[in-house]
Enzyme design. Structure first.
Site, PDB file in Angstrom:
ATOM      1  N   GLU A 429       0.612  -1.224  -0.022  1.00  0.00           N
ATOM      2  CA  GLU A 429      -0.018   0.087  -0.170  1.00  0.00           C
ATOM      3  C   GLU A 429       0.933   1.394  -0.058  1.00  0.00           C
ATOM      4  O   GLU A 429       0.267   2.276   0.335  1.00  0.00           O
ATOM      5  CB  GLU A 429      -0.928   0.116   1.093  1.00  0.00           C
ATOM      6  CG  GLU A 429      -2.097  -1.078   0.901  1.00  0.00           C
ATOM      7  CD  GLU A 429      -3.097  -1.051   2.207  1.00  0.00           C
ATOM      8  OE1 GLU A 429      -3.104  -0.156   2.951  1.00  0.00           O
ATOM      9  OE2 GLU A 429      -3.983  -1.921   1.855  1.00  0.00           O
ATOM     10  N   ASP A 430       1.993   1.335  -0.137  1.00  0.00           N
ATOM     11  CA  ASP A 430       3.039   2.536  -0.347  1.00  0.00           C
ATOM     12  C   ASP A 430       2.431   3.347  -1.428  1.00  0.00           C
ATOM     13  O   ASP A 430       2.603   4.534  -1.459  1.00  0.00           O
ATOM     14  CB  ASP A 430       4.449   2.087  -0.482  1.00  0.00           C
ATOM     15  CG  ASP A 430       4.733   1.491   0.908  1.00  0.00           C
ATOM     16  OD1 ASP A 430       4.239   1.428   1.849  1.00  0.00           O
ATOM     17  OD2 ASP A 430       6.296   1.142   1.000  1.00  0.00           O
TER      18      ASP A 430
END
Length: 847
Positions: A429-430
């Site tokens: 999820e970066d």
């Protein structure tokens, strides 16, 4: 250890002592512990209350703000003294450590995911005691100092300084876990003495399209000043020797031995073949390495479609498309050194019992212990492996990139011999963080160096990691992140998707999962409370055992959980009282229904070659790291929630799916007093049902489709559709009934099952109920059950929803939370069950 002519001696340190830095008194650690960490030691020695109990987590936060020192005294083995090289090997130090040997500083560390090796020959005392001390600086204070130096960065979960340090990110707190910022020698420390040494072995396996295998055994060897003999023996899964080799090695180098296997006994994931493992034995003088290795080919298939936008995202193993049904994995304990091998085996066995063939190791924890991957190899569970980055804007200055590169090299080399590995992903999820906080992210920029941008970690995800994966384990696919692909991270047509618009985001109704799918859904989920026994184990005050107590709320870390959990329960389930047991049941039934919808609808999109529109669904999450209300389908004490069984039913090799379509009459067609919008939309609605089957096996499955239709309230059967001979096509879904009309003037449940043509047994079944369930009424229900040694037999007089079997002691049930229909006898296997066990049954709207 005793050898006649030793060339290597390994001694692992135990019996660590600890103390708060700069205090005089050493404290005993856990007895005979090879690995340790400060919270576990303080707890073992009764210096702190159990952080998992009540609200004690709040009272132990001071531990993470202190510096701690660990010490050990050891003697060099007489067998080791004559050897030429003596190395201290630190397999894992958490995190900022300075190591002293006999008061000489020999090492400083800043990364808990790296292994450190130090030649200490010149520092050792060979004739007396050696003193080893490791000073661990507070990771919290160090992270904050690095943040002041390099600047504050964005993140979800935990405090922002966490992204500055190469430490398990969940230690800083997550929306399912406590804040316990540990330190210590959490992996083994050992003294290795040798003249010659095998530093690493890579069993490079290549399986071609014709499924013939070639193997290159690459041994990284140190020989010192004299030659040594390298010996290789390979055994087939049946135990027969298929390859032997012996050669003198007279220089330090990577020694390669290649051979072919024309008809290999291949390794397959669960449900698609055997988990065959070859045994490789590599010997150099008295050093012996034995590894179990599976031969297989794994591919990530991203091919365009003829009839839909975008491209597929699914895995092939040995040329077979694999639909992945599985779970995300978080660390199974907040103090990892308290885990033992049986913990891993039991949790992974729960996945196997639940028909799950893939586990995703999430990027905010650890690269897992060897036992985890060994068991996945043995059991047939594919592993999606994230690099350890989660929900953050990570730095990209040179020293940081160098440390992470060494981390990645070590972990890739450590894990590459595991046949269960299916994919590496650069982060969790970066890229979503980049989107949410408007970081500089131009997907068309392929320069490879993003260090000058405010999203510098792209250099890791898109340049460094793919290069290292290609170098050290080229047979494993690489994916830059999760989610990633297409036009942003929410693109349902390309790459993988984290679908959190149920619970998070727009908080859609879970009945809308069919509109929220994607090519591969690698995260989605729903919260539920764990078993009452789990709360009783972590809350000491009986007066706190109610749904809204401070202690119960403390054991739920999700932001806004009160509103969201209540929203989904009240929207769907009739709650019969707000006592603790009723609330637990309501949340678990809701979670089970929610996840069942998702698995069922998305698996329908596995429509065969050229139409594999959805390649898998990986629920968030299988496990917990402490006793907590979370999205886990198995709680901290390994007690399955009802959702575990719902996922199990929807993931079995042969499955049956149904979908109830609604067709509202248009305004022009509506009755005179109808209006257009809610809540005053009284338009007439027509209902019809689709029925399909799914078959994960590689052969077609003939069956008879039987369909009965009941009035829910009365329990009366209204009609039965004509029996239909069907064939469930192999490795795909098959449609059987399209838009069959059902009555719209009464509550209708459709009960369908595939029945064996041979013996009439039920192969798969399902019930499609009117939604929401809260509007339904179930008068006059009677469920009978009979307990035998090893099983429970149940029956009902009318359709019953959500039957839960409760056993006073912990007994694993092969099914639970199921529906019952008249005329069927349901037998639930429970191997450890005795007729003397106290068993009760409850079900939805029981009177």
């Amino acid at each position: 250890m005793t050898f006649q002519q030793p060339s290597i001696v390994e001694s692992t340190f135990k019996d660590w002592k600890y103390r708060e830095y700069k205090t005089s008194e050493w404290k005993l650690s856990r007895t005979d512990a090879e690995t340790t960490e400060i919270h576990a030691d303080l707890l073992a020695n009764k210096e702190i209350p159990d952080p998992f109990m009540d609200t004690n987590e709040r009272d132990v936060q001071w531990i993470g703000e202190k510096d701690w020192e660990y010490g050990n005294e050891f003697f060099v083995s007489a067998n080791a003294k004559p050897l030429s090289v003596h190395e201290l090997v630190f397999e894992g130090l958490d995190t900022f450590a300075t190591v002293y040997l006999n008061n000489e500083e020999i090492l400083t560390t800043d990364n808990m995911f790296r292994e450190y090796r130090v030649d200490v020959t010149k520092y050792l005392n060979f004739d007396g005691a050696n003193n080893l001390r490791i000073l661990f600086k507070s990771a919290l204070h160090t992270a904050r100092a690095l943040e002041r130096k390099h600047g504050k960065l964005f993140c979800f979960n935990g405090e922002s300084s966490r992204v500055q340090v190469r430490k398990a990110q969940y230690h800083f707190g997550w929306d399912w876990g406590p804040v316990l910022i540990t330190c210590g020698p959490y992996k083994p420390v050992k003294l290795v003495s040798y003249d010659s040494y095998i530093k690493d072995v890579y069993f490079k396996v290549d399986v071609n399209k014709e499924l013939k295998a070639s193997i290159d055994i690459q041994s990284d060897i140190f020989t010192g000043s004299s030659s040594s003999t390298l010996e290789i023996e390979v055994k087939s899964p049946s135990g027969s020797v298929i390859q032997t080799f012996s050669s003198k090695v007279d220089k330090s180098d990577i020694f390669s031995h290649k051979f072919a296997v024309e008809e290999p006994d291949l390794w397959y994931p669960l449900g698609h073949g055997k988990q065959s493992l070859y045994e490789f034995k590599i010997s150099l003088e008295n050093q012996v390495i034995v590894k179990k290795v599976g031969l297989r080919k794994v591919e990530l298939v991203q091919e365009s479609f003829a009839e839909q936008e975008g491209s597929s995202f699914y895995f092939k193993v040995n040329n077979i498309p694999i639909y992945c049904a599985g779970s995300n994995w978080i660390p199974a304990h907040s103090m990892q050194t308290l885990l033992v091998d049986s913990d891993y085996k039991q949790l992974l066995q729960l996945m196997i019992d639940g028909h799950q063939n893939m586990v995703r190791i999430w990027g905010g924890g650890y690269y897992e212990q060897d036992i985890f991957y060994d068991e996945c190899d043995r059991m047939g569970i594919l592993v999606w492996q994230d690099f350890m980055f989660a929900c953050g804007q990570y730095p990209g200055y040179p020293e940081y990139l160098e440390s992470v590169s060494e981390e990645a090299k070590h972990q890739l080399k450590r894990l590459r011999n595991h046949c269960s590995l299916a994919i590496y992903a650069g982060n969790n999820e970066d890229y979503q963080v980049a989107e949410q906080f408007n970081l500089e992210w131009d997907p068309t920029d392929n320069s490879g160096d993003y260090s000058k941008s405010n999203f510098p970690a792209r250099t890791l995800y898109e340049t460094i990691f793919p290069k290292l994966v290609s170098e050290f384990c080229p047979e494993i696919p690489y994916h830059p992140g999760s989610p990633w692909g297409g036009n942003g991270t929410a693109d349902p047509t390309v790459g993988d998707l984290h679908q959190w618009n149920v619970w998070h985001g727009s908080q859609e109704k879970y009945q809308e999962w069919h509109k929220l799918g994607g090519r591969f859904i690698s995260e989605f989920g729903m919260e539920a409370l764990p078993n009452r026994k789990t709360f009783e184990a972590c809350i000491t005050d009986p007066d706190e055992l109610y749904p809204q107590s401070e202690s119960v709320d403390h054991h739920n870390k999700a932001d806004g959980f009160e509103r969201r959990l209540a929203l989904y329960v009240i929207e769907n389930i009739k709650v019969q009282g707000l006592d603790f047991d009723s609330w637990i049941y309501a949340t678990q039934l809701m979670q089970a229904e929610c996840l069942g919808y998702a698995y069922r609808y998305w698996r329908r999109e596995w429509r065969g070659d050229g139409k594999r529109y959805t390649g898998g669904a990986i629920v968030w999450q299988i496990n917990d790291c402490w006793p907590v209300t979370s999205w886990a389908i198995v709680d901290f004490y390994k007690r399955p929630k009802l959702a575990y069984y719902s996922v199990k039913r929807e993931s079995r090799p042969i499955g049956l799916g149904m979908f109830r379509n609604e067709k509202k009459h248009t305004h022009e067609q509506a009755k005179p007093h109808s209006t257009a919008g809610p809540p005053h939309d009284y338009s007439q609605v027509d209902y019809n049902v689709d029925i399909w089957g799914v078959n994960s096996n590689t052969v077609d499955q003939p069956a008879v489709l039987k369909v009965d239709i009941y009035n829910v309230t009365s329990g009366k059967k209204l009609e039965s559709l004509p029996d239909q001979d069907v064939v469930l096509k192999s490795n795909s879904s098959t449609e059987f009934v399209s838009a069959h009309p059902i009555a719209n003037d009464q509550p209708i449940v459709v009960y369908s099952r595939f029945v064996s043509k041979e013996d009439g047994s039920i192969i798969a079944s399902a019930g499609d109920w009117p939604q929401p369930l809260k509007y339904l009424k179930f008068p006059g229900r009677e469920v009978k059950f009979e307990v035998s040694n090893g099983s429970i037999k149940l029956s009902s007089n009318k359709p019953v929803k959500g039957v839960e079997i409760l056993v006073e002691r912990d007994v694993f049930l092969q099914d639970n939370g199921f529906d019952l229909f008249p005329g069927d006898e349901k037998v639930v296997i429970a191997e450890d069950l005795k007729t003397t066990d106290k068993v009760t049954v409850r079900y939805y709207q029981q009177q």
